[in-house]
Design an enzyme around this catalytic site. Structure first.
Site, PDB file in Angstrom:
ATOM      1  CB  CYS A  81       4.538   7.094  -5.877  1.00 55.77           C
ATOM      2  SG  CYS A  81       4.803   6.372  -3.906  1.00 55.77           S
TER       3      CYS A  81
ATOM      4  CG  ASP B  17       8.448  -1.108  -5.973  1.00 52.14           C
ATOM      5  OD1 ASP B  17       8.768   0.168  -6.429  1.00 52.14           O
ATOM      6  OD2 ASP B  17       7.505  -1.732  -5.953  1.00 52.14           O
TER       7      ASP B  17
ATOM      8  CE  LYS C 244       2.501   0.089  -2.400  1.00 45.45           C
ATOM      9  NZ  LYS C 244       1.706   0.422  -3.698  1.00 45.45           N
ATOM     10  CG  ASN C 245       3.095  -3.186  -5.333  1.00 47.90           C
ATOM     11  OD1 ASN C 245       2.441  -2.195  -4.855  1.00 47.90           O
ATOM     12  ND2 ASN C 245       4.258  -2.945  -5.878  1.00 47.90           N
TER      13      ASN C 245
ATOM     14  NE  ARG D  58       3.929   5.312 -11.276  1.00 45.68           N
ATOM     15  CZ  ARG D  58       3.725   4.444 -10.086  1.00 45.68           C
ATOM     16  NH1 ARG D  58       3.603   5.233  -9.041  1.00 45.68           N
ATOM     17  NH2 ARG D  58       3.642   3.499 -10.064  1.00 45.68           N
TER      18      ARG D  58
ATOM     19  NE  ARG E 263       0.400   5.580  -1.596  1.00 47.09           N
ATOM     20  CZ  ARG E 263       1.485   5.328  -2.608  1.00 47.09           C
ATOM     21  NH1 ARG E 263       2.231   6.445  -2.704  1.00 47.09           N
ATOM     22  NH2 ARG E 263       1.404   4.154  -3.312  1.00 47.09           N
TER      23      ARG E 263
END
Ligand code: UD1
Length: 433
Positions: free
Chosen positions: A115, A305, A21-22, A120, A397
């Protein structure tokens, strides 16, 4: 949507790890700077990828999706503006900032979503971009960037932010001279972004080290690229094996990128046995041992994570462990939910003390963010009885086919639709009590 999980089963079999994903999200944003056709393989089918594709389509680019292959044709001209609703659907929409600066020389973007992990901010992104010559103003809640010229030179990140490094790498390919980036993030996803940009024709090196070197590139070409596999999904299924006392084999698993999780599990008594370069078997011991202290750090430290995943696993250890969360200020969203399942966790500031418990019990719990949700799945799989996990859109997600993957290894899990969720499932939970 909700997940209904009946815990307490031993699992066995093989899980194929999906694309990262990242890694895929910034790569998808970066495709627009090429103005060419990009074929990306190993793209996970997750909602964050769908949202990024929606943004690309909104911009007018042609996208085709065939299984896990996404083709982006960014040859058309477009306008560098994204509606607020699309920007707020995910955090990494902010990477379009660097992509727009590169392709158009200006951008108007709403702040990103993603999230809720405490504050952030994007000050590090904006600081380096403004040092490079980008004029940044705020207009009706939008960040407006105008770039008469982007200066080459040496720039230093005050902290190795993943998103800031990605934004600056992408924008810097348009600078008027070579760019050297000091103290960038070194995560494997940064290396994957570099590998993609090189495949498209960019001259960039050093990702994964303390210095990235970028030679501005005008001419890109069509390219085909395979996104790296997901190290956090790998960590998740390693944790599933450890917590449920099971043996699982993971394929497509980038073990070299998740060494800190492997080390932590080995200290807990788990056997992590590499079979082939991208295949590993994880064997849980009869009883997990606690960990002295785990501190989350930028790569190559223990990944933030994987913190919630490890915490859920430590609930099954015999004794007391400690975790210090150093990256995000509000990343203990899972703690109160895990407590509903019988967990004994005490949080003091950024430090959590986790006391192993003889049994966890099924409960009705809420996923508050992506990895918090995954930690509830792990706890529910080893709890006695049924758990109902709400708000699984957070999990969806970032995890491709989680329910199917878990069912394939023998877990009793199912997704409930809106109509099923209020009647049958809740009754099932009540019956259990
Ligand atoms: C990315 C990952 C996320 C991961 C995180 C850290 C994606 C889509 N998300 O998020 O899964 O948990 O890296 O490995 O790739 N910070 C600032 N100012 C900034 C930027 C960041 O103060 O301008 C702070 C953040 O608030 C946070 C820390 O730095 O406390 C790390 O953030 P960063 O590395 O930027 O993470 P993300 O790119 O948001």
């Amino acid at each position: 949507m909700k997940y209904l999980i009946e815990g307490g089963r031993k699992l066995s079999g093989t899980v194929k790890i999906s694309g990262s994903k990242n890694a895929v999200l910034p790569i998808l944003a970066a495709t627009i700077i090429t103005g060419k056709k990009t074929v990306l393989h190993n793209c996970p089918r997750i909602s964050d990828v769908d949202c990024t594709i929606d943004i690309l389509r909104h911009l007018g680019y042609e996208i085709t999706v065939d299984g896990t292959t996404v083709t982006v044709d960014s040859s058309k001209e477009s306008t560098p503006e994204v509606p607020r609703e699309l920007m707020e659907r995910l955090r990494s929409s902010i990477i379009f900032l660097g992509a727009f600066i590169n392709r158009f020389g200006y951008a108007k973007l709403y702040p990103p979503g993603g999230c809720e992990l405490g504050k952030r901010p994007i000050d590090i992104h904006l600081c380096v971009l403004s040092e490079m010559g980008v004029n940044i103003t705020e207009e009706n809640c939008r960040i407006c960037c105008h770039t008469p010229k982007l200066s080459g030179g040496e720039y230093r990140f005050s902290f190795p932010s993943v998103g800031a490094t990605e934004n600056v790498m992408i924008a810097a390919l348009r600078a008027d001279g070579p760019v050297i980036l000091k103290n960038p993030a070194k995560e494997p996803e940064i290396v994957d972004l570099q590998n993609f940009l090189r495949a498209a024709g960019a001259d960039i090196s050093g990702a994964g080290t303390d210095t990235i070197r970028i030679i501005p590139t005008q001419e890109f070409h069509d390219c085909e690229y395979t996104v790296c596999s997901d190290r956090i999904e790998t960590a998740t299924y390693m944790a599933v094996a450890a917590a449920t006392g099971s043996t699982l084999t993971l394929t497509n698993a980038p073990l070299r990128d998740i060494t800190k999780m492997t080390e932590a599990l080995e200290q807990m008594g788990v056997y992590v046995i590499p079979k082939l370069p991208d295949m590993v078997t994880v064997i849980a011991p009869r009883q997990l041992k606690p960990l002295n202290m785990i501190t989350t750090m930028p790569h190559p430290g223990f990944p933030t994570d994987a913190q919630a995943l490890l915490m859920a696993t430590l609930l099954k250890a015999q004794g007391s462990s400690m975790i210090v969360e150093n990256i995000f200020e509000n990343r203990y969203n899972h703690v109160e939910e895990l407590k509903k399942m019988g967990a004994a966790i005490f949080v003091n500031g950024n430090t959590a003390t986790i006391n192993g418990v003889p049994v966890l019990h099924g409960a009705e719990v809420y996923a508050k963010d992506l990895r918090a949700g995954a930690s509830l799945v792990i706890a529910a799989l080893c709890a006695e009885g049924r758990s109902l996990i709400h708000n699984v859109h957070h999990i969806e997600r970032g995890y491709e086919n989680m329910i199917e993957k878990l069912q394939k290894i023998g877990a009793n899990v199912q997704m409930l639709t809106e109509s099923e969720q209020n009647s049958e499932s809740v009754c099932l939970l009540k019956d259990e009590k």
